[in-house]
Write a protein that holds these residues in place. Structure first.
Motif, PDB file in Angstrom:
ATOM      1  N   LEU A  14       0.833  -1.201   0.000  1.00 24.12           N
ATOM      2  CA  LEU A  14       0.000   0.000   0.000  1.00 24.12           C
ATOM      3  C   LEU A  14       0.869   1.254   0.000  1.00 24.12           C
ATOM      4  CD1 LEU A  14      -2.720   1.448   0.153  1.00 24.12           C
ATOM      5  CD2 LEU A  14      -2.666   1.141   2.642  1.00 24.12           C
ATOM      6  N   ALA A  15       1.917   1.260   0.800  1.00 25.72           N
ATOM      7  CA  ALA A  15       2.797   2.423   0.871  1.00 25.72           C
ATOM      8  C   ALA A  15       3.490   2.675  -0.470  1.00 25.72           C
ATOM      9  CB  ALA A  15       3.834   2.224   1.977  1.00 25.72           C
ATOM     10  N   LEU A  16       4.034   1.636  -1.074  1.00 28.87           N
ATOM     11  CA  LEU A  16       4.783   1.795  -2.317  1.00 28.87           C
ATOM     12  C   LEU A  16       3.866   2.140  -3.494  1.00 28.87           C
ATOM     13  CD1 LEU A  16       7.285  -1.177  -1.913  1.00 28.87           C
ATOM     14  CD2 LEU A  16       7.776   1.251  -1.622  1.00 28.87           C
ATOM     15  N   GLU A  17       2.717   1.495  -3.567  1.00 32.84           N
ATOM     16  CA  GLU A  17       1.804   1.768  -4.680  1.00 32.84           C
ATOM     17  C   GLU A  17       1.126   3.127  -4.532  1.00 32.84           C
ATOM     18  OE1 GLU A  17      -0.606  -1.551  -6.162  1.00 32.84           O
ATOM     19  OE2 GLU A  17       0.554  -2.877  -4.841  1.00 32.84           O
ATOM     20  N   PHE A  24       2.592   5.707  -3.216  1.00 31.71           N
ATOM     21  CA  PHE A  24       3.634   6.620  -3.691  1.00 31.71           C
ATOM     22  C   PHE A  24       3.616   6.713  -5.205  1.00 31.71           C
ATOM     23  CE2 PHE A  24       7.756   6.799  -5.773  1.00 31.71           C
ATOM     24  CZ  PHE A  24       8.195   8.065  -5.398  1.00 31.71           C
ATOM     25  N   ALA A  25       3.482   5.555  -5.861  1.00 27.80           N
ATOM     26  CA  ALA A  25       3.483   5.545  -7.324  1.00 27.80           C
ATOM     27  C   ALA A  25       2.331   6.373  -7.884  1.00 27.80           C
ATOM     28  CB  ALA A  25       3.398   4.103  -7.837  1.00 27.80           C
ATOM     29  N   ILE A  26       1.171   6.275  -7.267  1.00 29.57           N
ATOM     30  CA  ILE A  26       0.014   7.060  -7.723  1.00 29.57           C
ATOM     31  C   ILE A  26       0.267   8.552  -7.529  1.00 29.57           C
ATOM     32  CG2 ILE A  26      -2.418   7.567  -7.250  1.00 29.57           C
ATOM     33  CD1 ILE A  26      -2.721   4.546  -6.533  1.00 29.57           C
ATOM     34  N   ASP A  27       0.809   8.920  -6.367  1.00 24.71           N
ATOM     35  CA  ASP A  27       1.121  10.334  -6.118  1.00 24.71           C
ATOM     36  C   ASP A  27       2.166  10.858  -7.103  1.00 24.71           C
ATOM     37  OD1 ASP A  27      -0.643  10.617  -3.993  1.00 24.71           O
ATOM     38  OD2 ASP A  27       0.847  10.092  -2.478  1.00 24.71           O
ATOM     39  N   LYS A  28       3.153  10.033  -7.406  1.00 23.45           N
ATOM     40  CA  LYS A  28       4.206  10.441  -8.341  1.00 23.45           C
ATOM     41  C   LYS A  28       3.629  10.639  -9.739  1.00 23.45           C
ATOM     42  CE  LYS A  28       8.580  11.030  -9.632  1.00 23.45           C
ATOM     43  NZ  LYS A  28       9.468   9.845  -9.738  1.00 23.45           N
ATOM     44  N   LEU A  29       2.733   9.756 -10.140  1.00 25.32           N
ATOM     45  CA  LEU A  29       2.074   9.910 -11.441  1.00 25.32           C
ATOM     46  C   LEU A  29       1.261  11.194 -11.489  1.00 25.32           C
ATOM     47  CD1 LEU A  29       0.820   6.302 -12.270  1.00 25.32           C
ATOM     48  CD2 LEU A  29       2.422   7.669 -13.631  1.00 25.32           C
ATOM     49  N   PHE A  54       0.278  -6.666 -12.663  1.00 27.05           N
ATOM     50  CA  PHE A  54      -0.562  -5.474 -12.775  1.00 27.05           C
ATOM     51  C   PHE A  54      -0.066  -4.385 -11.819  1.00 27.05           C
ATOM     52  CE2 PHE A  54      -4.142  -2.997 -11.112  1.00 27.05           C
ATOM     53  CZ  PHE A  54      -4.794  -2.571 -12.262  1.00 27.05           C
ATOM     54  N   HIS A  55       0.127  -4.765 -10.573  1.00 25.97           N
ATOM     55  CA  HIS A  55       0.553  -3.793  -9.571  1.00 25.97           C
ATOM     56  C   HIS A  55       2.001  -3.360  -9.790  1.00 25.97           C
ATOM     57  CE1 HIS A  55      -3.081  -3.974  -7.077  1.00 25.97           C
ATOM     58  NE2 HIS A  55      -3.138  -5.242  -7.461  1.00 25.97           N
ATOM     59  N   ALA A 107       6.229   0.615 -11.455  1.00 23.80           N
ATOM     60  CA  ALA A 107       7.289   0.927 -12.410  1.00 23.80           C
ATOM     61  C   ALA A 107       7.009   2.222 -13.166  1.00 23.80           C
ATOM     62  CB  ALA A 107       7.462  -0.229 -13.391  1.00 23.80           C
ATOM     63  N   ALA A 108       5.731   2.504 -13.410  1.00 22.69           N
ATOM     64  CA  ALA A 108       5.359   3.698 -14.174  1.00 22.69           C
ATOM     65  C   ALA A 108       5.714   4.987 -13.448  1.00 22.69           C
ATOM     66  CB  ALA A 108       3.865   3.674 -14.478  1.00 22.69           C
TER      67      ALA A 108
END
Length: 234
Positions: A99-102, A104-109, A147-148, A153-154
């Protein structure tokens, strides 16, 4: 493990006969651990694995020792190797890290802008994890993980991506242990909802969908989410 799976594994092993026997035994057993063919509490014997792979027991014993070091097996002399159950604490910890890493990925996107979110959302929406009806359980577990991993990675942060990939085996084991076959339609629907939220450029909704999805994983194990995964339980 089913006879069909045994035949497929034996065939795969034959195609990789040039690999050291201990490595082949290791890959065979680990695959069964990660896809749920060898469930929690299952007692594996050296003879069982040696027979499927058509090899002596010595390389199987070496593979068992390696998997014990990694925390997957517990060896009992003259009895076999017990598949170590996933504990509630371990399952919750792994999902909390996801949850923490994903998130972060959403916020970065979101920082990268609407165009980036649309592109990644489209990629996720087209992913096999959004429609796993034609996949085997093992393929579904791998599609779920991929998927996750695609989302993480994105974000374009290699350190975060490496941290996420380091969780791969634990993720696969937990997903298989959760026996997700019965709730496959719900999982694919949640993937599609998450992809849509990313594509629509709504990071807060995307993180909400992500949290709901991951909370469902731990609950499928009969484990409470805890205050981080489920603030309503705090």
């Amino acid at each position: 493990m089913s006879s069909a799976t045994s035949r497929e594994t034996a065939s795969s092993a034959a195609n990789n006969a040039e690999a050291p026997a201990a490595d082949r035994a290791y890959q065979h057993v680990k695959a069964g651990l990660l896809d749920g063919s060898f469930p929690d509490g299952y007692l594996l014997s050296e003879g069982e694995v040696a027979g499927v792979l058509q090899m002596s027991r010595t390389p199987v014993r070496e593979a068992f020792l390696r998997l014990q070091t990694e925390g997957f097996l517990r060896l009992y002399p003259k009895r076999g190797a017990l598949v170590v159950p996933v504990t509630p604490t371990e399952a919750r910890a792994v999902v909390e890290a996801r949850l923490a890493l994903e998130s972060f990925a959403i916020d970065k996107l979101a920082v990268q802008g609407q165009e980036a979110m649309v592109a990644v959302g489209d990629q996720l929406a087209a992913h096999p994890a959004c429609d796993t009806s034609e996949l085997s359980d093992a393929e579904m577990h791998e599609a779920d993980r991929a998927f996750h991993a695609t989302l993480v990675a994105a974000a374009g942060n290699p350190v975060v991506a490496d941290l996420y990939n380091a969780l791969r085996d634990k993720q696969m084991r937990i997903t298989a242990t959760a026996r997700t076959h019965a709730i496959r339609p719900r999982i694919t629907h949640q993937h599609a909802e998450l992809a849509a939220a990313v594509r629509d450029g709504d990071p807060e909704l995307a993180k909400t969908r992500l949290r709901e999805h991951l909370l469902g994983t731990v609950r499928a194990l009969g484990v409470s989410g805890g205050p981080y995964l489920d603030p309503d339980d705090a």
